[in-house]
Design an enzyme around this catalytic site. Structure first.
Site, PDB file in Angstrom:
ATOM      1  N   ASN A  13       0.874  -1.176   0.000  1.00  0.00           N
ATOM      2  CA  ASN A  13       0.000   0.000   0.000  1.00  0.00           C
ATOM      3  C   ASN A  13       0.909   1.223   0.000  1.00  0.00           C
ATOM      4  O   ASN A  13       1.487   1.570   1.022  1.00  0.00           O
ATOM      5  CB  ASN A  13      -0.897  -0.014   1.246  1.00  0.00           C
ATOM      6  CG  ASN A  13      -1.694   1.273   1.384  1.00  0.00           C
ATOM      7  OD1 ASN A  13      -1.880   2.000   0.410  1.00  0.00           O
ATOM      8  ND2 ASN A  13      -2.169   1.558   2.586  1.00  0.00           N
ATOM      9  N   LYS A  15       0.164   4.229  -0.225  1.00  0.00           N
ATOM     10  CA  LYS A  15      -0.492   5.414   0.351  1.00  0.00           C
ATOM     11  C   LYS A  15      -0.305   6.602  -0.605  1.00  0.00           C
ATOM     12  O   LYS A  15      -0.241   6.404  -1.807  1.00  0.00           O
ATOM     13  CB  LYS A  15       0.046   5.700   1.750  1.00  0.00           C
ATOM     14  CG  LYS A  15       0.079   4.461   2.642  1.00  0.00           C
ATOM     15  CD  LYS A  15       0.276   4.800   4.086  1.00  0.00           C
ATOM     16  CE  LYS A  15       0.564   3.522   4.870  1.00  0.00           C
ATOM     17  NZ  LYS A  15       0.105   3.586   6.236  1.00  0.00           N
ATOM     18  N   HIS A  98      -9.490   1.080   4.538  1.00  0.00           N
ATOM     19  CA  HIS A  98      -8.220   1.269   5.270  1.00  0.00           C
ATOM     20  C   HIS A  98      -8.467   2.192   6.456  1.00  0.00           C
ATOM     21  O   HIS A  98      -9.269   3.125   6.372  1.00  0.00           O
ATOM     22  CB  HIS A  98      -7.165   1.859   4.323  1.00  0.00           C
ATOM     23  CG  HIS A  98      -5.798   1.824   4.914  1.00  0.00           C
ATOM     24  ND1 HIS A  98      -5.370   2.777   5.816  1.00  0.00           N
ATOM     25  CD2 HIS A  98      -4.766   0.949   4.763  1.00  0.00           C
ATOM     26  CE1 HIS A  98      -4.125   2.478   6.193  1.00  0.00           C
ATOM     27  NE2 HIS A  98      -3.741   1.382   5.557  1.00  0.00           N
ATOM     28  N   GLU A 100      -6.867   4.584   7.584  1.00  0.00           N
ATOM     29  CA  GLU A 100      -6.653   6.017   7.315  1.00  0.00           C
ATOM     30  C   GLU A 100      -7.886   6.607   6.647  1.00  0.00           C
ATOM     31  O   GLU A 100      -8.223   7.773   6.880  1.00  0.00           O
ATOM     32  CB  GLU A 100      -5.386   6.199   6.459  1.00  0.00           C
ATOM     33  CG  GLU A 100      -4.145   5.966   7.300  1.00  0.00           C
ATOM     34  CD  GLU A 100      -2.936   5.459   6.543  1.00  0.00           C
ATOM     35  OE1 GLU A 100      -2.898   5.558   5.306  1.00  0.00           O
ATOM     36  OE2 GLU A 100      -2.016   4.944   7.212  1.00  0.00           O
ATOM     37  N   GLU A 170      -5.710  -5.267  10.228  1.00  0.00           N
ATOM     38  CA  GLU A 170      -4.734  -4.205  10.465  1.00  0.00           C
ATOM     39  C   GLU A 170      -5.053  -3.486  11.777  1.00  0.00           C
ATOM     40  O   GLU A 170      -5.888  -2.572  11.803  1.00  0.00           O
ATOM     41  CB  GLU A 170      -4.786  -3.191   9.312  1.00  0.00           C
ATOM     42  CG  GLU A 170      -4.389  -3.777   7.974  1.00  0.00           C
ATOM     43  CD  GLU A 170      -3.674  -2.739   7.119  1.00  0.00           C
ATOM     44  OE1 GLU A 170      -2.578  -3.034   6.654  1.00  0.00           O
ATOM     45  OE2 GLU A 170      -4.211  -1.628   6.946  1.00  0.00           O
ATOM     46  N   GLY A 176       1.988   2.125  10.573  1.00  0.00           N
ATOM     47  CA  GLY A 176       2.905   3.260  10.430  1.00  0.00           C
ATOM     48  C   GLY A 176       3.559   3.691  11.721  1.00  0.00           C
ATOM     49  O   GLY A 176       4.154   4.761  11.798  1.00  0.00           O
ATOM     50  N   SER A 216       3.075  -2.326  10.234  1.00  0.00           N
ATOM     51  CA  SER A 216       4.530  -2.315  10.463  1.00  0.00           C
ATOM     52  C   SER A 216       5.196  -3.656  10.144  1.00  0.00           C
ATOM     53  O   SER A 216       6.182  -4.031  10.773  1.00  0.00           O
ATOM     54  CB  SER A 216       4.859  -1.858  11.886  1.00  0.00           C
ATOM     55  OG  SER A 216       4.399  -0.519  12.079  1.00  0.00           O
TER      56      SER A 216
HETATM   57  C1  PEP Z   1      -0.848   0.011   5.722  1.00  0.00           C
HETATM   58  O1  PEP Z   1      -0.764   1.124   5.203  1.00  0.00           O
HETATM   59  O2  PEP Z   1      -1.804  -0.720   5.478  1.00  0.00           O
HETATM   60  C2  PEP Z   1       0.198  -0.413   6.645  1.00  0.00           C
HETATM   61  C3  PEP Z   1       0.102  -1.586   7.222  1.00  0.00           C
HETATM   62  O3  PEP Z   1       1.236   0.472   6.849  1.00  0.00           O
HETATM   63  P1  PEP Z   1       2.632   0.156   7.582  1.00  0.00           P
HETATM   64  O4  PEP Z   1       3.131  -1.144   7.013  1.00  0.00           O
HETATM   65  O5  PEP Z   1       3.496   1.308   7.243  1.00  0.00           O
HETATM   66  O6  PEP Z   1       2.341   0.020   9.027  1.00  0.00           O
END
Ligand code: PEP
Length: 254
Positions: A13, A15, A98, A100, A170, A176, A216
């Site tokens: 992803n 972003k 997601h 976000e 998630e 992040g 992460s």
């Molecule tokens: C994501 O954007 O879905 C995500 C898991 O980000 P990160 O791996 O940076 O935590």
């Protein structure tokens, strides 16, 4: 083993990162690093990067996804992109719900469900994100919350269409932040999601469903997370922007 019934999927992803020119460079690096993956590999890029990603990934094992779509086919929705538009471009996957988007753009379980149904109708494969905030984990309601998010997201999805759905667990506190769920925590909640799918569609459908962990995940922790019996892949944010790291995660998903 049930895990063998499923093909793992490693999805990046990106972003809101990479201009089209920058995307071209990263896709070239990914193509060089990922030549014969033993899992599905997807890059979910900004809308403006879709043309270059699609062109460069054609004929390679890397598939292309978007990061959102609207639930209507067309109409007065200024600034939105419909699933039919994505499909016509050649896009295969779309990330929906997601955290976000839930946190900053008013996404709700109900709109995630509408987008999921619309994406499936258009022939896209949704990667539907669910997950709890830290306070919810501390309140001990993670399992109920994630089960509810899963049930609402899948409302009206047929058993046939379910084969094209991926669910990504998630935990919001891990996205992040550099704080990864432990392998046990990730597996526990992915197992809750699978049990919820089994309640709705039966065991065979649940055993066949790809459920990812995201939060992460990186080149160092991927192997342990991906070895868990109910974790069938990853949704990767930060580490998907570095070809060397992303390809290590892809290799860990054998
Ligand atoms: C994501 O954007 O879905 C995500 C898991 O980000 P990160 O791996 O940076 O935590």
């Amino acid at each position: 083993m049930n895990k063998n019934l499923r093909t793992p999927c490693i999805a990046g992803n990106w972003k809101m990162n990479k201009t089209p020119a920058e995307a071209a460079v990263l896709v070239d690096e990914l193509k060089a690093a990922i030549t014969a993956p033993e899992c599905n590999v997807v890059i979910c890029v900004p809308f403006t990067d879709l043309p270059v990603a699609l062109e460069k990934c054609a004929g390679t094992p890397i598939k292309v996804g978007a990061q959102n779509c609207h639930f209507e086919t067309s109409g007065a929705f200024t600034g939105e992109i419909s699933p039919v538009m994505l499909k016509e471009m050649g896009v295969e996957y779309v990330v929906l719900g997601h955290s976000e988007r839930r946190t900053y753009f008013g996404e709700t379980d109900v709109t995630v469900n509408k987008r999921t149904l619309a994406a499936l109708k258009a022939g896209l494969k949704p990667i539907v994100c669910v997950g709890e905030y830290l306070e919810q984990r501390e309140q001990g309601i993670t399992a109920e919350l994630v089960a509810m998010q899963t049930k609402i997201a899948l409302q009206g999805v047929t058993e046939q269409d379910l084969k094209n759905v991926i669910i990504a667990y998630e935990p919001v506190w891990a996205i992040g932040t550099g704080k990864t769920a432990t392998a046990e925590q990730a597996n526990e909640v992915c197992a809750v999601i699978r049990a919820t799918v089994a309640q709705l569609y039966g065991k065979a459908a649940a055993d066949g469903m790809t459920i990812q962990y995201g939060g992460s995940m990186n080149a160092k922790n991927a192997a342990e997370l991906l070895a868990q019996p109910d974790v069938d892949g990853g949704l990767i944010g930060g580490a998907s922007l570095k070809a060397a790291d992303f390809s290590v995660i892809v290799d860990a998903a054998k």
